[in-house]
Write a protein that holds these residues in place. Structure first.
Motif, PDB file in Angstrom:
ATOM      1  N   TYR A 165      -3.346  -7.960   7.518  1.00  0.00           N
ATOM      2  CA  TYR A 165      -3.067  -6.537   7.326  1.00  0.00           C
ATOM      3  C   TYR A 165      -2.526  -6.003   8.646  1.00  0.00           C
ATOM      4  O   TYR A 165      -3.245  -5.988   9.656  1.00  0.00           O
ATOM      5  CB  TYR A 165      -4.334  -5.788   6.921  1.00  0.00           C
ATOM      6  CG  TYR A 165      -4.176  -4.287   6.904  1.00  0.00           C
ATOM      7  CD1 TYR A 165      -3.348  -3.661   5.970  1.00  0.00           C
ATOM      8  CD2 TYR A 165      -4.849  -3.495   7.835  1.00  0.00           C
ATOM      9  CE1 TYR A 165      -3.195  -2.285   5.962  1.00  0.00           C
ATOM     10  CE2 TYR A 165      -4.706  -2.117   7.830  1.00  0.00           C
ATOM     11  CZ  TYR A 165      -3.879  -1.516   6.887  1.00  0.00           C
ATOM     12  OH  TYR A 165      -3.722  -0.152   6.882  1.00  0.00           O
ATOM     13  N   GLY A 166      -1.268  -5.622   8.643  1.00  0.00           N
ATOM     14  CA  GLY A 166      -0.656  -5.202   9.895  1.00  0.00           C
ATOM     15  C   GLY A 166      -0.666  -6.346  10.890  1.00  0.00           C
ATOM     16  O   GLY A 166      -0.222  -7.459  10.597  1.00  0.00           O
TER      17      GLY A 166
ATOM     18  N   LEU B 268       0.832  -1.191   0.000  1.00  0.00           N
ATOM     19  CA  LEU B 268       0.000   0.000   0.000  1.00  0.00           C
ATOM     20  C   LEU B 268       0.874   1.251   0.000  1.00  0.00           C
ATOM     21  O   LEU B 268       2.066   1.202   0.286  1.00  0.00           O
ATOM     22  CB  LEU B 268      -0.916   0.002   1.229  1.00  0.00           C
ATOM     23  CG  LEU B 268      -1.802  -1.229   1.411  1.00  0.00           C
ATOM     24  CD1 LEU B 268      -2.614  -1.097   2.690  1.00  0.00           C
ATOM     25  CD2 LEU B 268      -2.705  -1.436   0.208  1.00  0.00           C
ATOM     26  N   SER B 269       0.261   2.358  -0.295  1.00  0.00           N
ATOM     27  CA  SER B 269       1.011   3.630  -0.327  1.00  0.00           C
ATOM     28  C   SER B 269       1.545   4.000   1.050  1.00  0.00           C
ATOM     29  O   SER B 269       2.484   4.781   1.174  1.00  0.00           O
ATOM     30  CB  SER B 269       0.112   4.750  -0.854  1.00  0.00           C
ATOM     31  OG  SER B 269      -1.040   4.888  -0.031  1.00  0.00           O
ATOM     32  N   THR B 270       0.946   3.431   2.101  1.00  0.00           N
ATOM     33  CA  THR B 270       1.385   3.709   3.472  1.00  0.00           C
ATOM     34  C   THR B 270       2.637   2.921   3.849  1.00  0.00           C
ATOM     35  O   THR B 270       3.201   3.130   4.926  1.00  0.00           O
ATOM     36  CB  THR B 270       0.271   3.346   4.457  1.00  0.00           C
ATOM     37  OG1 THR B 270      -0.044   1.951   4.316  1.00  0.00           O
ATOM     38  CG2 THR B 270      -0.965   4.177   4.194  1.00  0.00           C
ATOM     39  N   GLY B 271       3.052   1.998   2.981  1.00  0.00           N
ATOM     40  CA  GLY B 271       4.186   1.153   3.289  1.00  0.00           C
ATOM     41  C   GLY B 271       3.790  -0.186   3.876  1.00  0.00           C
ATOM     42  O   GLY B 271       4.622  -1.092   3.998  1.00  0.00           O
ATOM     43  N   GLU B 272       2.512  -0.360   4.241  1.00  0.00           N
ATOM     44  CA  GLU B 272       2.024  -1.633   4.765  1.00  0.00           C
ATOM     45  C   GLU B 272       1.677  -2.565   3.608  1.00  0.00           C
ATOM     46  O   GLU B 272       1.570  -2.151   2.450  1.00  0.00           O
ATOM     47  CB  GLU B 272       0.810  -1.411   5.660  1.00  0.00           C
ATOM     48  CG  GLU B 272       1.126  -0.599   6.905  1.00  0.00           C
ATOM     49  CD  GLU B 272      -0.101  -0.355   7.744  1.00  0.00           C
ATOM     50  OE1 GLU B 272      -0.156  -0.836   8.878  1.00  0.00           O
ATOM     51  OE2 GLU B 272      -1.002   0.353   7.253  1.00  0.00           O
TER      52      GLU B 272
END
Length: 394
Positions: free
Chosen positions: A136-137, A96-100
């Motif tokens: 996710y996370g 993802l764009s958040t780095g996750e």
């Protein structure tokens, strides 16, 4: 082998054509990877007290399928081969764009969902869902091994379900889990297995649960020992309307327990793997459902206590040869005034094997197992099994 191509490569991979089934393919931002193994099992089984029909009890070690008698039963011998444990795994990972990263995991085998298979001509079996979840996370949502189970101490045996046959925890089910490498907590699928005492006792799920099972674990290290302490809290529940079969029954009870498991390193490469579990109402989590979670006591649910343990010692003879010796036992504390005496009281087994890996992805081996199942009325039966297996991982 990695292919960074587009839609054509993705379609090829999904159809299983050509050489695409060899590593990884990239489609947009998402990477697809696949793995699994091909396993052949050859088994010779001797049941001391009677015949066992073709099926899971002959393909794998399932304690509840061992026939029992008061003595003098006619021994039954069987030769079986199958590839049902062979496995296919497909994973995706999307940054993802958040780095996750959002990941999925889909896993199939052929053990349970056998459809109209037969051994006369085709030996064809339907694939069955094992695991399917998204992460996710720190979150996991989907079907996965129960959080009450420790996957890090699974013994090095040929019969996969032998690990949890009577001495340990095994279960896969839908859940919502939060945690990481050191701890986790999850809300998992609820289902109460209820014993119906009779000349031939039956166990069935009630399907009446309203609260999820709460499972948690914490991992820690003491010297060379990697340990996990797990806990489980459950609502056992039945809610049946009145019918021709009997009056209305509505009752709930608390079930749960704890498990300590781990792996202890010895010397340069040896290790000991163990698990000890105890509680009441754990029947569907321990020993492959050998006993039920609960039984009715004048219309009220009463959880059935149990104690189970497994101890395995693994010794590599050299880089290619290794052996495991394993002891396992399960005891149920049945209230025979409620359950009757035609229920399992104890199961125990001993296993030894010799495994050979000419290279890391291939394992060949032989395994011997002796097991005994005993009922509350004293009847018992034995299983002796020799198993040969080959497993190639890709």
């Amino acid at each position: 082998m990695k292919h960074r191509t587009g839609a054509a490569a993705l379609v090829t991979m999904l159809l299983g054509c050509g050489s695409a089934w060899a590593g990884e393919v990239q489609y947009g931002a998402t990477s697809f990877t696949w793995s699994g193994y091909a396993k052949l099992d050859v088994l010779f089984s001797r049941f001391s007290e009677g015949e066992v029909a073709q099926g899971v009890g002959r393909d794998f070690y399932v304690p509840a399928t061992i026939p029992v008698s008061a003595g003098g039963g006619k021994a039954y011998e069987a030769f079986d081969t199958h590839v049902k444990e062979s496995r296919l795994v497909l994973r995706t990972a999307t940054p993802l764009s958040t780095g996750e990263v959002v990941s999925t995991h889909l896993e199939l085998d052929f053990i349970v969902n056998q459809g109209a298979a037969n051994e006369q001509i085709t030996n064809a079996y339907n694939p069955g869902l094992r695991r399917y979840f998204v992460t996710y996370g720190n979150w996991l949502l989907g079907q996965e091994w129960t959080t009450f189970m420790n996957l890090d101490n699974v013994p090095d045996t040929l019969d996969f379900v032998c690990y949890a046959s009577e001495g340990a925890v095994l279960g896969r089910q839908p859940m919502v889990r939060y945690g990481g490498a050191r701890w986790a907590v999850a809300l998992e699928n609820t289902e109460t297995s209820l014993l119906t005492p009779a000349a031939a006792p039956a166990t069935a799920g009630t399907g009446d649960g309203v609260l999820p099972d709460l499972a948690s674990n914490i991992r820690f290290k003491v010297g060379r020992a990697h340990l996990m302490l797990a806990g489980l809290l459950r609502q056992l529940r039945i809610d049946n309307a009145a019918s021709a079969a009997g009056p209305a029954v509505r009752s709930s009870a608390v079930g749960g327990g704890a498990s300590l498991s781990g792996r202890i390193g010895l010397g340069a490469a040896d290790d000991i793997r163990f698990v000890l579990s105890a509680g009441a109402g754990l029947g569907r989590y321990v020993a492959l459902g050998t006993v039920a979670d609960a039984v009715l006591d004048d219309g009220e649910l009463k959880a059935i206590p149990l104690l189970a343990g497994m101890l395995a010692y693994r010794h590599p003879w050299n880089p290619q040869w290794r052996s495991t010796v394993m002891l396992s036992q399960f005891d149920a504390d049945n209230d025979t005034a409620l359950t009757g005496t035609n229920v399992t009281r104890r199961v125990r087994s001993a296993t030894v094997n010799l495994l050979y890996s000419p290279f890391s992805r291939l394992t060949l081996g032989m395994e011997y197992r002796h097991a005994q199942r005993e009922l509350e009325d004293g009847r018992d039966g034995h299983l002796d099994r020799v198993q040969f297996s080959s497993r190639y991982s890709f």
